[in-house]
Design an enzyme around this catalytic site. Structure first.
Site, short mmCIF file in Angstrom:
data_model
loop_
_atom_site.label_atom_id
_atom_site.label_comp_id
_atom_site.label_asym_id
_atom_site.label_seq_id
_atom_site.Cartn_x
_atom_site.Cartn_y
_atom_site.Cartn_z
N ASP A 89 14.80 3.25 5.74
CA ASP A 89 13.91 2.57 4.79
C ASP A 89 14.70 1.91 3.66
O ASP A 89 14.53 0.73 3.36
CB ASP A 89 12.92 3.56 4.16
N ALA B 268 10.51 3.18 -1.31
CA ALA B 268 11.88 2.66 -1.29
C ALA B 268 11.94 1.30 -1.96
O ALA B 268 12.91 0.97 -2.67
CB ALA B 268 12.37 2.55 0.16
N SER C 48 6.67 1.50 0.54
CA SER C 48 6.39 1.27 -0.87
C SER C 48 7.36 2.01 -1.80
O SER C 48 7.89 1.41 -2.75
CB SER C 48 4.93 1.63 -1.15
N PRO D 207 0.83 -1.21 0.00
CA PRO D 207 0.00 0.00 0.00
C PRO D 207 0.87 1.27 0.00
O PRO D 207 1.90 1.30 0.67
CB PRO D 207 -0.80 -0.11 1.31
O1 PMV Z 1 6.78 6.70 7.08
P1 PMV Z 1 7.91 5.77 6.86
O2 PMV Z 1 7.56 4.34 7.05
O3 PMV Z 1 8.68 6.02 5.62
O4 PMV Z 1 8.92 5.95 8.08
C1 PMV Z 1 9.57 7.12 8.31
C2 PMV Z 1 10.46 6.94 9.47
C3 PMV Z 1 10.90 8.26 10.11
O5 PMV Z 1 11.77 7.92 11.18
C4 PMV Z 1 9.69 9.00 10.67
C5 PMV Z 1 11.61 9.17 9.13
C6 PMV Z 1 12.97 8.66 8.69
O6 PMV Z 1 13.48 9.19 7.69
O7 PMV Z 1 13.54 7.77 9.34
#
Ligand code: PMV
Length: 315
Positions: free
Chosen positions: A151, A107, A105, A98
């Protein structure tokens, strides 16, 4: 040229989101059940065609917008290979992950394209996990400003990672999960931009640096303890640490009423622990369950209004 195909997993952040941006350790794991896949075939049509039905992309590379992540990924590989021209080809991307819900998604799509293209162009000798991660990070920057790098790391290595953001090199350790963990992943149905939540947290940190530094410290300590609990297979402790991490994410202002509700409902139905995962203010939450409690927590989450609940997620 031979057709090539590569895929990359989704991901979840188990511990330490947001604090990771401020140099505290965090833990992320790949979500191998949901994947993005890139297929590259030679084409009689001129140029490079990008086709990603799930993302509404159907364009030539030359015509792609400056923000088109697939086009940026293609150019990254082209630059890394020092190629002036690319052969005529069609790149098709599909994804089961999703979008904009904290499951990685973007990355994952980028990493799949980079891997498939590098092999297609006979650059297999360049393709290490580290290389895929580095190029994926460059593409992530276009969409996320200054992402921590967690990520791209977890989707490129496809292993559980203990990650500390660092200059000039991040500290990355992959590690083993001693006893498999059973998770439910519930979507609030609220889409949220990680970039804007990260920007908001920065504003709060600038306003109240001491308070936020101490919240980030708390998250870092939890991540360290969580790694030990994961490596020794102590599920109860992992659950307890997830719920404590959630309390700090609430203090950070990145939870939401929907996330709080789903966390509360999971705990009430017997989950060992629960928290939001990723940027927050929407997106997904995760609940740690056992074989015995999975059904009850699944039903409780579905009745509480979760848009969808992924089950049988074993990491
Ligand atoms: O929203 P996501 O799953 O891409 O996670 C971001 C994670 C954070 O720590 C909020 C931002 C980051 O760049 O690590």
């Amino acid at each position: 040229m031979l057709d090539t195909k590569a895929s990359a997993p989704g991901k979840i952040i188990l511990f330490g989101e947001h604090a990771v941006v401020y140099g505290r350790p965090a833990i992320a794991v790949p979500l191998s059940q949901v994947r993005a896949t890139a297929v590259i075939k030679s084409s009689h049509n001129k140029g490079v065609q990008l086709h990603a039905p799930d993302l509404g992309i159907d364009t030539g590379l030359k015509e792609a917008g400056a923000e088109d992540a697939i086009a940026i990924a293609v150019r990254q590989v082209q630059d890394a290979a020092g190629l002036d021209h690319l052969p005529h080809m069609t790149i098709t991307v599909t994804s089961e992950i999703p979008i904009a819900s904290g499951l990685g998604s973007g990355a994952s799509i980028t990493a799949a394209v980079i891997r498939a293209l590098a092999v297609y162009l006979d650059l297999a000798h360049l393709v290490t996990d580290e290389w895929v991660s580095r190029l994926t990070y460059e593409v992530e920057k276009v969409h996320h400003g200054t992402p921590s790098g967690i990520d791209n790391t977890v989707v490129a290595y496809e292993r559980p990672v203990y990650f500390v953001r660092h200059h000039p090199l991040n500290h990355i350790e992959t590690f083993e999960i001693a006893e498999p963990l059973r998770l439910l992943i519930a979507d609030t149905g609220v889409s949220s931009s990680t970039k804007s939540v990260v920007t908001d947290v920065r504003r709060c940190w600038q306003k109240e640096p001491e308070r936020f530094e101490s919240i980030f410290d708390g998250c870092g300590e939890i991540a360290v303890a969580a790694r030990a609990a994961i490596e020794s297979g102590n599920r109860r402790e992992i659950g307890r640490l997830m719920t404590r991490n959630q309390a700090l994410l609430v203090e950070m202002t990145v939870s939401s009423s929907e996330l709080n509700h789903l966390v509360g409902v999971s705990l009430g139905a017997g989950a060992l622990g629960a928290k939001l995962s990723g940027g927050g203010r929407g997106g997904n939450m995760i609940a740690l369950v056992t074989r015995e409690t999975e059904e009850a927590v699944y039903n409780a989450l579905s009745q509480a209004g979760a848009r969808s609940v992924l089950r049988n997620v074993i990491i």
